[in-house]
Design an enzyme around this catalytic site. Structure first.
Site, PDB file in Angstrom:
ATOM      1  N   LYS A 199       6.781  -2.977 -21.524  1.00  0.00           N
ATOM      2  CA  LYS A 199       6.141  -4.341 -21.179  1.00  0.00           C
ATOM      3  C   LYS A 199       6.704  -5.486 -20.751  1.00  0.00           C
ATOM      4  O   LYS A 199       7.860  -5.500 -20.877  1.00  0.00           O
ATOM      5  CB  LYS A 199       5.300  -4.506 -22.458  1.00  0.00           C
ATOM      6  CG  LYS A 199       4.294  -5.770 -22.574  1.00  0.00           C
ATOM      7  CD  LYS A 199       3.375  -5.541 -21.613  1.00  0.00           C
ATOM      8  CE  LYS A 199       2.370  -4.298 -21.704  1.00  0.00           C
ATOM      9  NZ  LYS A 199       1.431  -4.354 -20.440  1.00  0.00           N
ATOM     10  N   ASP A 254       7.490   2.953 -21.581  1.00  0.00           N
ATOM     11  CA  ASP A 254       6.401   3.527 -20.940  1.00  0.00           C
ATOM     12  C   ASP A 254       6.887   4.759 -20.067  1.00  0.00           C
ATOM     13  O   ASP A 254       6.291   5.585 -19.796  1.00  0.00           O
ATOM     14  CB  ASP A 254       5.668   2.678 -20.218  1.00  0.00           C
ATOM     15  CG  ASP A 254       4.884   1.595 -21.007  1.00  0.00           C
ATOM     16  OD1 ASP A 254       5.487   0.472 -21.531  1.00  0.00           O
ATOM     17  OD2 ASP A 254       3.844   1.892 -21.468  1.00  0.00           O
TER      18      ASP A 254
HETATM   19  O1  MRU Z   1      -0.130  -2.228 -21.148  1.00  0.00           O
HETATM   20  P1  MRU Z   1       0.009  -1.708 -22.605  1.00  0.00           P
HETATM   21  O2  MRU Z   1      -0.357  -2.401 -23.899  1.00  0.00           O
HETATM   22  O3  MRU Z   1      -0.763  -0.192 -22.295  1.00  0.00           O
HETATM   23  O4  MRU Z   1       1.662  -1.487 -22.859  1.00  0.00           O
HETATM   24  C1  MRU Z   1       2.284  -0.440 -23.032  1.00  0.00           C
HETATM   25  C2  MRU Z   1       3.191  -0.593 -24.393  1.00  0.00           C
HETATM   26  O5  MRU Z   1       2.413  -0.977 -25.341  1.00  0.00           O
HETATM   27  C3  MRU Z   1       4.409  -1.249 -24.265  1.00  0.00           C
HETATM   28  O6  MRU Z   1       5.193  -1.379 -23.053  1.00  0.00           O
HETATM   29  C4  MRU Z   1       5.145  -0.228 -25.564  1.00  0.00           C
HETATM   30  O7  MRU Z   1       6.094  -1.079 -25.670  1.00  0.00           O
HETATM   31  C5  MRU Z   1       5.507   1.072 -24.953  1.00  0.00           C
HETATM   32  S1  MRU Z   1       4.105   2.197 -25.254  1.00  0.00           S
HETATM   33  C6  MRU Z   1       4.076   2.382 -27.164  1.00  0.00           C
END
Ligand code: MRU
Length: 357
Positions: A242, A231
């Site tokens: 995550k 992120d």
């Molecule tokens: O909280 P979310 O579902 O928006 O989380 C982000 C993600 O999907 C992950 O952290 C991911 O591995 C990185 S973004 C494709």
């Protein structure tokens, strides 16, 4: 990506309307949600009807463009400045959201039409970055490879192709035999719901595991490679992703399993020197205490309590994996080592050659 024989992106804009795959309903129902105003798009980001760093970056860019279209002639700049603040307050961790808003806001200072074009360009770039990440990352996947992944970093998490899953798609299409262990990813189960759905659409062999089974499968020699998304990436290569990613990285180090992060360079935040500077979203404790799903006997969607009623809960949505635990970062420009020098070289190159960072 193809769903029921038709090509889709996760999110797109037609006129002043933003359309997105409703990720709340997957894998039980496939529906397109339409946001008619920037406020509706912001709500969709906040409640995670659209989620995943790249997808919310595109959503935020479209929301900013909608705000430019909605702004009155008199007080235009004040209106879009207020809208920008509202969009930026929707979710704090993913870097793409802020980069997209900034870029579309600047374009919007010229005209609403410029804002729409900038937002479209951001979505297009995210989709093509996903494809290139797949092309660059597929070399890491050998014949018979067993890959572990966390959360959803497939095409639903970007505009198309995905980050962590893009190399998996490419390797599978090139004929490599592989298997994916999908961490369910409590509390919102993006793995069990979204990654599982995506991989099944492509007929890729996969199995959902409870998050706490991840290290066990590594210890048994049943995992060859871990690939996760990101992120936000700090200048020294620390990665916010995550919640649960950090424990996976620690386990992978213990069992000497390569641990890769896949992300477009737009995820890199060169203003943050290390992971301590990354803002970690704390979400509603209710997401820990209640689980959403399909009732076994009636087939209707419901929320059920899975904890002691009235209990306190804490819900940090992301964690930070130190760069020392990361084998490499797969980007659209190639695979780099997670360190300051490699990141700076990549970003300087990137800034000089690309219109979006
Ligand atoms: O909280 P979310 O579902 O928006 O989380 C982000 C993600 O999907 C992950 O952290 C991911 O591995 C990185 S973004 C494709």
């Amino acid at each position: 990506m193809r769903v029921q024989g038709k090509d889709y992106r996760t999110i797109w804009m037609i006129g002043s309307k933003v359309c997105m795959i409703n990720q709340h309903l997957l894998p039980y129902r496939f529906e397109i949600h339409e946001s008619l105003t920037f406020t509706e798009t912001v709500r969709a980001i906040r409640v995670m009807l659209v989620r995943g760093a790249g997808a919310i970056g595109a959503a935020a860019g479209f929301a900013m463009a909608q705000a430019c279209l909605e702004a009155p002639f008199t007080g235009y700049e004040a209106f879009i400045t207020g809208a920008r603040k509202t969009i930026e307050a929707s979710r704090p961790t993913a870097r793409d959201l802020f980069a997209a808003v900034e870029k579309v806001f600047r374009a919007g200072l010229s005209s609403p039409g410029e804002a729409v074009s900038a937002a479209q360009a951001i979505a297009d770039k995210n989709a093509s970055d996903g494809r290139l990440i797949g092309e660059n990352g597929q070399q890491l996947i050998h014949h018979g490879c067993r890959i572990q992944t966390h959360c959803n970093a497939g095409w639903l998490g970007l505009v198309d192709y995905g980050s962590a899953l893009s190399p998996v798609y490419m390797a599978h299409r090139s004929g490599k035999r592989l298997h994916v262990w999908i961490n369910e990813t409590r509390p919102r189960n993006q793995g069990a719901r979204l990654t599982a759905w995506e991989l099944q659409q492509e007929n890729i062999p996969c199995t959902v595991i409870a998050d706490n089974a991840a290290a066990y499968l590594m210890s048994r020699g049943e995992t060859d490679l871990v690939i996760v998304g990101a992120d936000r990436i700090a200048l020294n290569g620390d990665v916010a992703n995550k919640i649960g990613t950090l424990s996976l990285a620690i386990a992978a180090r213990e069992f000497r399993i390569p641990f890769y992060v896949a992300a477009p360079t737009s995820t890199i935040d060169t203003t943050i020197t290390d992971g301590r500077g990354i803002v970690i979203e704390e979400r509603d404790p209710g997401e820990v205490l209640f689980l959403q799903g399909l009732l076994k006997h009636t087939g209707t969607m419901a929320e059920v309590s899975v904890g002691m009623p009235g209990m306190n809960a804490r819900n940090p949505a992301f964690d930070v994996t130190p760069s020392g635990l990361i084998t490499g970062i797969i980007t659209e420009k190639g695979i780099i080592t997670p360190d300051r020098e490699a990141i700076l070289t990549l970003c300087q190159w990137h800034n000089g050659n690309s219109e979006f960072h």
